[in-house]
Enzyme design. Sequence first.
Site, short mmCIF file in Angstrom:
data_model
loop_
_atom_site.label_atom_id
_atom_site.label_comp_id
_atom_site.label_asym_id
_atom_site.label_seq_id
_atom_site.Cartn_x
_atom_site.Cartn_y
_atom_site.Cartn_z
N ASN A 9 0.40 -1.20 0.24
CA ASN A 9 -0.53 0.13 -0.07
C ASN A 9 0.79 1.24 -0.20
OD1 ASN A 9 -1.53 1.97 0.57
ND2 ASN A 9 -2.04 1.53 2.24
N LYS A 11 0.22 4.51 -0.71
CA LYS A 11 -0.57 5.20 0.27
C LYS A 11 -0.22 6.56 -0.74
CE LYS A 11 -0.05 3.66 4.53
NZ LYS A 11 0.16 3.41 5.98
N HIS A 97 -9.78 0.61 5.06
CA HIS A 97 -8.47 1.23 5.48
C HIS A 97 -8.12 1.74 6.55
CE1 HIS A 97 -3.81 1.97 6.14
NE2 HIS A 97 -3.87 1.34 5.10
N GLU A 99 -6.81 4.26 7.75
CA GLU A 99 -6.61 6.01 7.70
C GLU A 99 -7.93 6.63 6.85
OE1 GLU A 99 -2.83 5.33 5.82
OE2 GLU A 99 -1.94 4.74 7.01
N GLU A 170 -5.69 -4.87 10.86
CA GLU A 170 -4.82 -3.97 10.93
C GLU A 170 -5.39 -3.10 11.92
OE1 GLU A 170 -2.19 -2.19 6.81
OE2 GLU A 170 -4.72 -1.34 7.21
N GLY A 176 1.91 2.68 10.59
CA GLY A 176 2.84 3.25 10.19
C GLY A 176 3.65 4.21 11.82
N SER A 216 2.97 -2.51 10.26
CA SER A 216 4.56 -2.20 10.90
C SER A 216 5.09 -3.79 9.98
CB SER A 216 5.02 -1.85 12.00
OG SER A 216 4.71 -0.68 11.85
N GLY A 238 4.86 1.47 4.87
CA GLY A 238 6.20 1.63 4.40
C GLY A 238 7.27 0.87 4.00
#
Length: 260
Positions: A9, A11, A97, A99, A170, A176, A216, A238
């Site tokens: 992902n 982002k 997600h 976010e 998640e 993150g 992570s 990330g």
Amino acid sequence: MRRALVAGNWKMNKTIEEARTLAREVAEGVAGDGLSQADVLLGPPYLALAAVVEAVSGSAVGVAGQNCSHQADGAYTGEVSVSMLRDAGATHVILGHSERRELMGEGDGLVARKSKAASAGGLTPIICLGEPFTTRRAGTTLARIAHQVEHSIQGAFGSPPPGGFIVAYEPVWAIGTGLTATPEQAQETHAFIRERLEAIFGLECAQETRILYGGSVKPDNAADLFAQPDIDGGLIGGASLNSADFLEIIRAAQMDSAST
Ligand code: PEP
């Protein structure tokens, strides 16, 4: 046996050229290292989708959107439809997600409508679930997850799709942040999600559904996470922005697939 899946992902990262380069590096790495035992998806921003689809064409790597509208078309400024994603060459779409849930106020009902629209339009949804830190601290993680399974998944599907669902667990506090759920914490929640799916959709769906861990995942913790029996791969943020790290994670998933 469930086939491992590793989805990146990206982002809101990468220009079109950067995305093209990263996608090529991943596709070449997957082919060059013979990483054929795990499915691999890349989730670029919308504007880079076509370039990434072109860069991975002819390889085993697929492409996912990061979100979509539940509407087919019309006056929805700034939205992107399922058919637009398909037209650009995506096969999957990440939905719900954390976010989007936290920053854009998306709730289970909307996630269910999007999942239904994606599925009906020929895109496979990757449906994300997860609890914030306050919920984990209060000891109510499983209740929260049960609610999300009912309202984000059961709310969208009367019957399961062939091959089951793709779900991503998640824990919001691990996304993150550099914090990771321990393999045991993640396994407990994954097993619980599978149990809920069995109760709602039956044993076959529960056994076929791939449940990815996101939060992570890095090259140095991927193998321990993927070794858990109910963790079928990862949704990687990330560490998917760098081909060497992402390929290392794919390697860990592939080794786990080979050993089970
Ligand atoms: C994600 O974006 O889905 C994610 C898990 O991010 P990170 O790996 O950076 O925690």
